[in-house]
Design a protein around this motif. Structure first.
Motif, short mmCIF file in Angstrom:
data_model
loop_
_atom_site.label_atom_id
_atom_site.label_comp_id
_atom_site.label_asym_id
_atom_site.label_seq_id
_atom_site.Cartn_x
_atom_site.Cartn_y
_atom_site.Cartn_z
N ALA A 70 0.83 -1.20 0.00
CA ALA A 70 0.00 0.00 0.00
C ALA A 70 0.87 1.26 0.00
O ALA A 70 0.52 2.26 -0.64
CB ALA A 70 -0.92 -0.01 1.22
N LEU A 73 2.03 1.53 -3.63
CA LEU A 73 0.97 1.77 -4.62
C LEU A 73 0.29 3.11 -4.44
O LEU A 73 -0.35 3.61 -5.37
CB LEU A 73 -0.04 0.63 -4.55
CG LEU A 73 0.52 -0.75 -4.92
CD1 LEU A 73 -0.49 -1.84 -4.60
CD2 LEU A 73 0.92 -0.79 -6.39
N THR A 74 0.38 3.69 -3.24
CA THR A 74 -0.17 5.03 -3.03
C THR A 74 0.88 6.13 -3.23
O THR A 74 0.59 7.30 -2.99
CB THR A 74 -0.76 5.15 -1.62
OG1 THR A 74 0.26 4.87 -0.65
CG2 THR A 74 -1.92 4.19 -1.42
N SER A 76 3.57 6.56 -1.43
CA SER A 76 3.93 7.10 -0.12
C SER A 76 5.30 6.63 0.36
O SER A 76 5.62 6.74 1.54
CB SER A 76 2.87 6.69 0.92
OG SER A 76 1.58 7.09 0.52
N PHE A 99 -1.46 12.73 3.76
CA PHE A 99 -1.86 11.33 3.62
C PHE A 99 -0.65 10.41 3.46
O PHE A 99 -0.58 9.34 4.06
CB PHE A 99 -2.81 11.21 2.42
CG PHE A 99 -3.16 9.80 2.06
CD1 PHE A 99 -4.07 9.08 2.82
CD2 PHE A 99 -2.60 9.18 0.96
CE1 PHE A 99 -4.42 7.78 2.49
CE2 PHE A 99 -2.94 7.89 0.61
CZ PHE A 99 -3.85 7.19 1.38
N HIS A 100 0.31 10.82 2.63
CA HIS A 100 1.46 9.96 2.36
C HIS A 100 2.29 9.73 3.63
O HIS A 100 2.80 8.62 3.86
CB HIS A 100 2.34 10.57 1.26
CG HIS A 100 1.65 10.65 -0.06
ND1 HIS A 100 1.03 9.56 -0.64
CD2 HIS A 100 1.49 11.69 -0.93
CE1 HIS A 100 0.51 9.92 -1.81
NE2 HIS A 100 0.77 11.20 -2.01
N ILE A 103 0.51 7.09 5.78
CA ILE A 103 0.64 5.74 5.24
C ILE A 103 2.03 5.17 5.54
O ILE A 103 2.17 4.04 6.04
CB ILE A 103 0.37 5.73 3.73
CG1 ILE A 103 -1.09 6.09 3.44
CG2 ILE A 103 0.70 4.36 3.13
CD1 ILE A 103 -2.09 5.07 3.94
N HIS A 229 4.99 1.32 -10.91
CA HIS A 229 4.70 1.72 -9.52
C HIS A 229 6.02 1.87 -8.76
O HIS A 229 6.51 0.93 -8.14
CB HIS A 229 3.79 0.70 -8.84
CG HIS A 229 2.45 0.59 -9.47
ND1 HIS A 229 1.53 1.64 -9.44
CD2 HIS A 229 1.85 -0.42 -10.15
CE1 HIS A 229 0.43 1.26 -10.07
NE2 HIS A 229 0.60 0.02 -10.51
N SER A 233 6.01 9.83 -6.25
CA SER A 233 5.75 10.62 -7.45
C SER A 233 7.00 11.28 -8.01
O SER A 233 6.98 11.81 -9.12
CB SER A 233 4.69 11.70 -7.15
OG SER A 233 5.14 12.53 -6.07
N GLU A 305 -3.98 -0.41 -9.02
CA GLU A 305 -3.31 -0.56 -7.73
C GLU A 305 -3.92 -1.67 -6.86
O GLU A 305 -3.20 -2.41 -6.20
CB GLU A 305 -3.33 0.77 -6.96
CG GLU A 305 -2.39 1.83 -7.50
CD GLU A 305 -2.94 2.54 -8.73
OE1 GLU A 305 -4.06 2.19 -9.16
OE2 GLU A 305 -2.25 3.43 -9.26
#
Length: 353
Positions: A70, A73-74, A76, A99-100, A103, A229, A233, A305
């Protein structure tokens, strides 16, 4: 004759709770000097308690793989840009990190839960009567793998999610799954010498399947390292291999494992093998079919994802199923062994100390 007031009888009733024994200085010193021995001298867990304690690290290992997926895939992976702190000035995530940060930091915190599960398994194994050194060693082996993998996870962050370190991080987790599965199995059998349940040729076939399955897992990490992935980013480097080619190689290895599993099932039926190896082989075949279905769907739908995360979960379940096939090929009886045999008449979580 006048009746006694029932409220007075309540107050006159003798206390039923025994006093808590005092802990002497010698006890405290012994606990500090060797806490495991101190606990083992005062507590004997039920065999089922030991089994469940050994299962806890296995379950947590799978969970931490899923949460680690996770994180990737996010995007983070660098939610906490440094290690061991989350930032240079904060041990935990901050509101600015959003958010990142939550996580990534949450996944780090699960490492402590995994450590607690491994610690519980070590304590239960060490306290079992009679003492089984092999179980305790398997527990400690898991502990050191967790510690080394935690450091490796920090290195992953410090080198900016280098794909080779990410792959090594997953392979180390697979090693933890191996140890946890082995310990869980050993809690359910005795310490007598292992007795093969099938012939040498069948065992050789299974070992080939285990080796190809391990290669399948390793190539899967390369697929991830070369895929889209990256875990963040930012401009994270990828492995310099053609993703389509390595993905097809991964699929070929998967089909080889499926073929070997199918062949093993027919061989076991032909030699009239016991139900244990047959059942474990059937389970593996079903897991491979499910995992292959998810793999092909994610490939033709541009790697969503959710499906990638499900495929990572399936990878863990597949490897555990492969190991269970291998371990089902022999038995260790409780005869000529000091290991207590679990019986249905014993209390589920009682003690015998």
């Amino acid at each position: 004759m006048p009746q006694d007031d029932p409220r007075e009888s309540v107050h006159k009733r003798a206390p039923t709770m025994d006093g808590v024994p005092n802990v002497t200085r010698a006890d405290a010193a012994a606990a500090v000097r060797n806490p495991l021995a101190f606990i083992a001298a005062r507590w004997t867990p039920h065999p089922r308690t030991v089994q469940r304690a050994a299962l806890a690290p296995l379950v947590m290992s799978v969970i931490i793989v899923v949460t680690g997926g996770a994180v990737r895939l996010t995007g983070s992976g660098l939610g906490c840009p440094t290690w061991p702190k989350c930032t240079d000035d904060s041990l935990t995530t901050t509101t600015e990190m959003g958010f990142h940060g939550i996580i990534e930091f949450g996944n780090r915190m699960l490492t402590y839960v995994l450590c607690a599960a491994v610690g519980w398994a070590i304590i239960a194994a060490r306290s079992q009567k009679p003492y089984r050194r092999s179980l305790t060693l398997l527990g400690w082996a898991q502990f050191w793998v967790v510690m080394s993998n935690a450091v490796l996870g920090g290195v992953v962050v410090l080198v900016g999610l280098n794909p080779y370190t990410v792959a090594a991080h997953f392979v180390a987790t697979t090693a933890l799954l191996t140890l946890a599965t082995l310990m869980w199995q050993r809690t359910r059998e005795g310490d007598a010498a292992p007795r093969p349940l099938v012939g040498t040729s069948v065992r050789q076939l299974v070992w080939v399947m285990v080796v190809v399955s391990a290669l399948l897992v390793v190539v899967g990490t390369v697929v991830t390292g070369a895929g889209p992935h990256a875990g963040d980013s930012s401009d994270v480097p990828r492995m310099p291999v053609d993703w389509e080619t390595i993905t097809k190689a991964h699929a070929v290895l998967a089909w080889i494992v499926v073929t070997l599993t199918f062949a093993l099932w027919f061989v076991l039926k032909a030699v009239d093998a016991p139900k244990g190896p047959l059942a474990r082989t059937r389970d593996l075949f079903l897991v491979l079919l499910a995992q292959g279905t998810v793999g092909y769907i994610q490939y033709f739908t541009d790697l969503p994802e959710v499906l990638v995360g499900l495929h990572m979960f399936g990878s863990c379940v597949m490897w555990i199923a492969v190991l269970r096939v291998l371990l089902a090929l022999r038995e260790r009886s409780f005869e000529h062994s000091d290991v207590p045999v679990p019986t249905p008449t014993e209390p589920f979580a009682g003690t015998t100390s």
